[in-house]
Motif scaffolding. Sequence first.
Motif, PDB file in Angstrom:
ATOM      1  N   ASP A  76       9.786  69.634   9.628  1.00  0.00           N
ATOM      2  CA  ASP A  76       9.005  70.121  10.762  1.00  0.00           C
ATOM      3  C   ASP A  76       9.508  69.620  12.115  1.00  0.00           C
ATOM      4  O   ASP A  76       9.189  70.199  13.145  1.00  0.00           O
ATOM      5  CB  ASP A  76       7.541  69.725  10.610  1.00  0.00           C
ATOM      6  CG  ASP A  76       6.889  70.390   9.414  1.00  0.00           C
ATOM      7  OD1 ASP A  76       7.341  71.481   9.017  1.00  0.00           O
ATOM      8  OD2 ASP A  76       5.924  69.809   8.877  1.00  0.00           O
ATOM      9  N   ARG A 123      16.645  65.759   5.937  1.00  0.00           N
ATOM     10  CA  ARG A 123      15.774  65.319   4.838  1.00  0.00           C
ATOM     11  C   ARG A 123      14.511  66.167   4.853  1.00  0.00           C
ATOM     12  O   ARG A 123      14.087  66.646   5.908  1.00  0.00           O
ATOM     13  CB  ARG A 123      15.384  63.849   5.006  1.00  0.00           C
ATOM     14  CG  ARG A 123      16.550  62.917   4.917  1.00  0.00           C
ATOM     15  CD  ARG A 123      16.066  61.494   5.069  1.00  0.00           C
ATOM     16  NE  ARG A 123      17.198  60.587   5.177  1.00  0.00           N
ATOM     17  CZ  ARG A 123      17.099  59.333   5.528  1.00  0.00           C
ATOM     18  NH1 ARG A 123      15.918  58.831   5.821  1.00  0.00           N
ATOM     19  NH2 ARG A 123      18.160  58.585   5.600  1.00  0.00           N
ATOM     20  N   LYS A 124      13.912  66.313   3.698  1.00  0.00           N
ATOM     21  CA  LYS A 124      12.727  67.163   3.589  1.00  0.00           C
ATOM     22  C   LYS A 124      11.594  66.674   4.491  1.00  0.00           C
ATOM     23  O   LYS A 124      10.862  67.474   5.072  1.00  0.00           O
ATOM     24  CB  LYS A 124      12.257  67.229   2.134  1.00  0.00           C
ATOM     25  CG  LYS A 124      11.174  68.250   1.923  1.00  0.00           C
ATOM     26  CD  LYS A 124      10.840  68.420   0.471  1.00  0.00           C
ATOM     27  CE  LYS A 124       9.764  69.472   0.313  1.00  0.00           C
ATOM     28  NZ  LYS A 124       9.452  69.735  -1.074  1.00  0.00           N
ATOM     29  N   LYS A 125      11.466  65.357   4.663  1.00  0.00           N
ATOM     30  CA  LYS A 125      10.388  64.839   5.510  1.00  0.00           C
ATOM     31  C   LYS A 125      10.603  65.174   6.984  1.00  0.00           C
ATOM     32  O   LYS A 125       9.680  65.087   7.786  1.00  0.00           O
ATOM     33  CB  LYS A 125      10.220  63.335   5.329  1.00  0.00           C
ATOM     34  CG  LYS A 125      11.341  62.494   5.867  1.00  0.00           C
ATOM     35  CD  LYS A 125      11.026  61.019   5.665  1.00  0.00           C
ATOM     36  CE  LYS A 125      12.057  60.142   6.312  1.00  0.00           C
ATOM     37  NZ  LYS A 125      11.716  58.731   6.178  1.00  0.00           N
ATOM     38  N   TRP A 126      11.837  65.584   7.357  1.00  0.00           N
ATOM     39  CA  TRP A 126      12.138  65.976   8.725  1.00  0.00           C
ATOM     40  C   TRP A 126      12.099  67.488   8.906  1.00  0.00           C
ATOM     41  O   TRP A 126      12.513  68.004   9.955  1.00  0.00           O
ATOM     42  CB  TRP A 126      13.521  65.480   9.129  1.00  0.00           C
ATOM     43  CG  TRP A 126      13.636  63.993   9.250  1.00  0.00           C
ATOM     44  CD1 TRP A 126      12.648  63.099   9.538  1.00  0.00           C
ATOM     45  CD2 TRP A 126      14.822  63.224   9.094  1.00  0.00           C
ATOM     46  NE1 TRP A 126      13.147  61.821   9.574  1.00  0.00           N
ATOM     47  CE2 TRP A 126      14.490  61.871   9.295  1.00  0.00           C
ATOM     48  CE3 TRP A 126      16.141  63.538   8.804  1.00  0.00           C
ATOM     49  CZ2 TRP A 126      15.419  60.852   9.231  1.00  0.00           C
ATOM     50  CZ3 TRP A 126      17.067  62.516   8.733  1.00  0.00           C
ATOM     51  CH2 TRP A 126      16.703  61.189   8.937  1.00  0.00           C
ATOM     52  N   TRP A 130      13.029  68.434  12.796  1.00  0.00           N
ATOM     53  CA  TRP A 130      14.475  68.181  12.762  1.00  0.00           C
ATOM     54  C   TRP A 130      15.089  68.204  14.168  1.00  0.00           C
ATOM     55  O   TRP A 130      15.984  67.416  14.466  1.00  0.00           O
ATOM     56  CB  TRP A 130      15.170  69.183  11.851  1.00  0.00           C
ATOM     57  CG  TRP A 130      16.657  69.057  11.818  1.00  0.00           C
ATOM     58  CD1 TRP A 130      17.558  69.973  12.237  1.00  0.00           C
ATOM     59  CD2 TRP A 130      17.428  67.950  11.330  1.00  0.00           C
ATOM     60  NE1 TRP A 130      18.837  69.517  12.045  1.00  0.00           N
ATOM     61  CE2 TRP A 130      18.791  68.273  11.490  1.00  0.00           C
ATOM     62  CE3 TRP A 130      17.111  66.704  10.780  1.00  0.00           C
ATOM     63  CZ2 TRP A 130      19.820  67.408  11.119  1.00  0.00           C
ATOM     64  CZ3 TRP A 130      18.144  65.848  10.415  1.00  0.00           C
ATOM     65  CH2 TRP A 130      19.466  66.203  10.584  1.00  0.00           C
TER      66      TRP A 130
END
Length: 51
Positions: free
Chosen positions: A30, A25-28, A32
């Motif tokens: 930085d 997901r984009k919020k992850w 992952w």
Amino acid sequence: MARQRKKSDLPQKICPVCHRPFTWRKKWADCWDGVKYCSERCRRRKSDANC
């Protein structure tokens, strides 16, 4: 404008609690490498997976 990626092209991991795959997901973006659980619920139930 950036090209869209298919969801099937995104990296996946398996949650150690529910054993289901979850995708990047984009919020992850930085952190992952540090993501282990698919949700808050699974993160809270992590002690159940150690049995």
